[in-house]
Motif scaffolding. Structure first.
Motif, PDB file in Angstrom:
ATOM      1  N   VAL A 135     -18.573   5.653 -35.419  1.00  0.00           N
ATOM      2  CA  VAL A 135     -17.624   6.746 -35.626  1.00  0.00           C
ATOM      3  C   VAL A 135     -16.196   6.210 -35.648  1.00  0.00           C
ATOM      4  CG1 VAL A 135     -16.692   8.887 -34.678  1.00  0.00           C
ATOM      5  CG2 VAL A 135     -19.163   8.485 -34.642  1.00  0.00           C
TER       6      VAL A 135
ATOM      7  N   MET B 106     -15.513  13.928 -36.956  1.00  0.00           N
ATOM      8  CA  MET B 106     -16.255  13.087 -36.024  1.00  0.00           C
ATOM      9  C   MET B 106     -17.683  13.596 -35.798  1.00  0.00           C
ATOM     10  SD  MET B 106     -13.353  11.815 -33.288  1.00  0.00           S
ATOM     11  CE  MET B 106     -12.510  13.398 -33.061  1.00  0.00           C
TER      12      MET B 106
ATOM     13  N   TYR C 143     -17.229  11.567 -28.447  1.00  0.00           N
ATOM     14  CA  TYR C 143     -16.086  11.677 -29.339  1.00  0.00           C
ATOM     15  C   TYR C 143     -15.522  13.103 -29.417  1.00  0.00           C
ATOM     16  CZ  TYR C 143     -16.407   6.940 -31.214  1.00  0.00           C
ATOM     17  OH  TYR C 143     -16.394   5.570 -31.366  1.00  0.00           O
TER      18      TYR C 143
END
Length: 212
Positions: free
Chosen positions: A139, A175, A207
């Motif tokens: 990511v 994300m 995240y």
């Protein structure tokens, strides 16, 4: 859907492994084409002033054999440099001593379009890989590839330029989609559905933590 979130589908992802010094290194690869010539893309990826615009401020001796340090992030040694097509660096966070390196490869399609590839290979603690899979670093690299592309297009998205963008709904959606995409790449490498699902959930929660 915003243009930023829509760019998630422009990134190709692969998950693999290779042996390094008798230990298994995990690899993640991102690939994307940019509508710029190879010389311009090489300059964006290797000149300190430009790196600081779309990634993080960097200091050091940015030439073969030199050392670099990204502000608040990784540092290491420049292990290979073949302008304008390839560079490879060691990638060390803090006092970590396990093998970790990043290689960037640029391949021109024509005078105004270049394919960017970034491969990160690392000996990862088993418990970390079992929990997060490739998304832990994947990511982050998706965000980096996004920042580079937006900077090349003259936009102000990226860790170095966007201020609080990472907290925006747009960034959170990016994300989440990135985490899911890395789950698909993980599954394509031969991992079972249950393992992939658990890794995607853990990565997404890391995240994109729930908002209070």
């Amino acid at each position: 859907m915003s243009d930023v979130v829509g760019q998630i589908n422009q990134i190709h992802r692969e998950v693999g492994r290779r042996e390094v010094g008798g230990k298994e290194a995990r690899t993640v690869l991102v690939r994307r084409a940019y509508d710029v010539g190879v010389e311009d893309l090489w300059d964006a990826c290797t000149r300190a002033e430009r790196i600081g615009r779309w990634f993080l401020p960097v200091t050091g001796d940015l030439r073969l054999g030199g050392r670099y340090q990204l502000e608040g992030n990784a540092g290491g040694e420049i292990l290979a440099c073949e302008p304008p097509k390839l560079f490879r660096v060691s990638w060390v966070m803090g006092e970590a001593s396990a093998f970790s390196e990043v290689e960037v490869r640029l391949t021109p399609e024509d005078e105004e379009r270049t394919v960017f590839e970034l491969e990160h290979a690392a000996v990862v603690p088993p418990e970390m890989w079992e929990r997060y899979g490739p998304g832990a670093v994947g990511v982050g690299w998706d965000l980096t590839v996004l920042g580079l592309g937006m900077d090349l297009a003259g936009a102000s998205v990226g860790p170095a330029k966007a201020g609080g963008w990472r907290e925006s709904d747009e960034a959170r959606e990016f994300m989440v989609r990135s985490s899911n995409a890395w789950g698909e790449a993980y599954g394509a490498s031969g991992v079972g559905v249950g393992v992939v699902g658990a890794a995607v959930r853990a990565t997404t929660e890391f995240y994109v933590p729930p908002q209070g």
